[in-house]
Design a protein around this motif. Structure first.
Motif, PDB file in Angstrom:
ATOM      1  N   THR A   6       0.836  -1.190   0.000  1.00 51.26           N
ATOM      2  CA  THR A   6       0.000   0.000   0.000  1.00 51.26           C
ATOM      3  C   THR A   6       0.875   1.245   0.000  1.00 51.26           C
ATOM      4  O   THR A   6       2.082   1.185   0.282  1.00 51.26           O
ATOM      5  CB  THR A   6      -0.906   0.033   1.240  1.00 51.26           C
ATOM      6  OG1 THR A   6      -0.077   0.166   2.418  1.00 51.26           O
ATOM      7  CG2 THR A   6      -1.735  -1.244   1.349  1.00 51.26           C
ATOM      8  N   ASP A   7       0.265   2.397  -0.292  1.00 47.35           N
ATOM      9  CA  ASP A   7       1.002   3.661  -0.222  1.00 47.35           C
ATOM     10  C   ASP A   7       1.531   3.895   1.192  1.00 47.35           C
ATOM     11  O   ASP A   7       2.630   4.436   1.367  1.00 47.35           O
ATOM     12  CB  ASP A   7       0.099   4.823  -0.629  1.00 47.35           C
ATOM     13  CG  ASP A   7      -0.235   4.810  -2.120  1.00 47.35           C
ATOM     14  OD1 ASP A   7       0.502   4.158  -2.887  1.00 47.35           O
ATOM     15  OD2 ASP A   7      -1.235   5.438  -2.512  1.00 47.35           O
ATOM     16  N   GLU A   8       0.755   3.473   2.192  1.00 39.54           N
ATOM     17  CA  GLU A   8       1.177   3.654   3.582  1.00 39.54           C
ATOM     18  C   GLU A   8       2.415   2.811   3.891  1.00 39.54           C
ATOM     19  O   GLU A   8       3.329   3.268   4.605  1.00 39.54           O
ATOM     20  CB  GLU A   8       0.037   3.283   4.531  1.00 39.54           C
ATOM     21  CG  GLU A   8      -1.154   4.243   4.520  1.00 39.54           C
ATOM     22  CD  GLU A   8      -2.041   4.093   3.297  1.00 39.54           C
ATOM     23  OE1 GLU A   8      -2.842   5.016   3.023  1.00 39.54           O
ATOM     24  OE2 GLU A   8      -1.929   3.057   2.597  1.00 39.54           O
ATOM     25  N   GLN A   9       2.452   1.586   3.382  1.00 40.83           N
ATOM     26  CA  GLN A   9       3.615   0.731   3.612  1.00 40.83           C
ATOM     27  C   GLN A   9       4.868   1.305   2.943  1.00 40.83           C
ATOM     28  O   GLN A   9       5.960   1.300   3.525  1.00 40.83           O
ATOM     29  CB  GLN A   9       3.351  -0.682   3.094  1.00 40.83           C
ATOM     30  CG  GLN A   9       2.397  -1.494   3.943  1.00 40.83           C
ATOM     31  CD  GLN A   9       2.083  -2.835   3.317  1.00 40.83           C
ATOM     32  OE1 GLN A   9       1.669  -2.913   2.152  1.00 40.83           O
ATOM     33  NE2 GLN A   9       2.299  -3.906   4.069  1.00 40.83           N
ATOM     34  N   ILE A  10       4.715   1.793   1.730  1.00 37.49           N
ATOM     35  CA  ILE A  10       5.857   2.378   1.022  1.00 37.49           C
ATOM     36  C   ILE A  10       6.362   3.608   1.759  1.00 37.49           C
ATOM     37  O   ILE A  10       7.575   3.797   1.933  1.00 37.49           O
ATOM     38  CB  ILE A  10       5.467   2.720  -0.429  1.00 37.49           C
ATOM     39  CG1 ILE A  10       5.144   1.435  -1.192  1.00 37.49           C
ATOM     40  CG2 ILE A  10       6.582   3.495  -1.116  1.00 37.49           C
ATOM     41  CD1 ILE A  10       4.572   1.667  -2.581  1.00 37.49           C
TER      42      ILE A  10
END
Length: 316
Positions: free
Chosen positions: A11-15
């Motif tokens: 996800t964008d949050e993980q990246i």
């Protein structure tokens, strides 16, 4: 007709978390079938080490290794010992995670399967992988795929969040010789901020090449099997003096080898240059034949006590 978008690896949050903190935990990185197959091959290799009495091109032996009680610190270059390790790297979710963090063109630098034996398997002293093999840019990372459950008792990987955005610490002894570990008393080594990365088999850690990390001895009654893939963006090229073997190949062999190491995408002849802090790992330790020998003969000081001071290595 509705066409579903493919499931994203991250996800964008993980990246964003990885960019900020320098590490990431990814659950279910491989399927149960892939995990079972790799475990079977790994235990077959460990069983094969019973016939080995000294470390060789495949096995790094731990203290107390015997035919009756095989004890290893590492299986070297597992992707060259059995095709399953390479096939899983290029055919599983791992590839998609690498694309999300490094871009479409990703190569393998090297791989190792660290096999901390039960009851005191060797610690890994704190270090930054970047100290061993600086490149033209720092889009490099290590994937640590857990082949068995990892908890706090069996020597899990520890990291210091955000340290990948800080300085490259000296990895030298009192005489200035490269020893592959940081001085525990260095003012920029904040051990009190360490985070321990535990997880279920099939999960994987990701850590940036400049991340400070290490791991304590395995004091449990279970082996700690973590398969490490060291990966890089294809436009990151090694600097002279580092530990990357392929910089010492003749030109034609280098070009052929580079194609063989591509996980996805294509190689490039245009290295990307980024200003990063760099220390070249010279002069070498008296015996630099392996990371374990480098730390031992280089006189690395231990964070973990006497058990951790005699051996260690890159990648937890």
């Amino acid at each position: 007709m509705n066409v579903q978008s493919p499931v994203r690896a991250l996800t964008d949050e993980q990246i964003a978390f990885y960019r900020e903190n320098g590490y990431l935990m990814v659950e279910n990185a491989v399927t149960p079938a892939e995990l079972d197959a790799m475990r079977k091959v790994t235990y077959d290799l460990i069983d094969r080490s019973r016939a080995v009495t000294v470390s060789d091109d495949v096995f790094d032996l731990d203290e107390g290794h015997s035919a009756e009680n095989p004890r290893l610190t590492r299986i070297k270059l597992p992707h060259k010992q059995h095709p399953i390790y390479w096939d899983t790297l290029v055919g599983s979710r791992i590839t998609e995670v690498l694309k999300a963090l490094l871009g479409p063109n990703v190569a393998l630098s090297t791989a190792k399967l660290n096999t901390k034996a039960p009851g005191g398997g060797a610690a890994v002293e704190w270090h930054q992988d970047w100290a061993f093999y600086p490149h033209t840019n720092d889009d490099l990372l290590a994937v640590g795929l857990m082949l068995e459950d990892v908890d706090e008792a069996n020597g899990p990987l520890q990291v210091i969040p955000g340290s990948h955005r800080g300085p490259v610490l000296p990895h030298t002894n009192a005489d200035g010789v490269f020893c592959g570990a940081v001085d525990p008393d260095h003012p920029d080594f904040h051990h009190d901020k360490a985070v321990t990365l535990t997880g279920k088999a099939g999960s994987m850690t990701v850590h940036h090449v400049r991340m400070l990390h290490g791991s304590a001895p395995n004091v449990s009654d279970r082996a700690r099997l973590i398969l490490f893939y060291e990966c890089l963006a294809a436009d990151a090229w090694p600097l002279v003096g580092g530990a990357s073997y392929y910089q010492r190949l003749p030109q034609r062999e280098l070009w052929e080898d580079l194609h063989k190491r591509m996980i996805c995408g294509q190689p490039t002849t245009e290295p990307r240059l980024v200003a990063n802090p760099v220390r070249v790992p010279l002069p070498p330790a008296p015996d630099a034949g392996s990371i374990f020998k480098t730390q031992k003969t280089g006189g690395a000081r231990s964070v973990f006590g006497s058990k951790g001071g005699s051996s260690g290595g890159m990648m937890g």
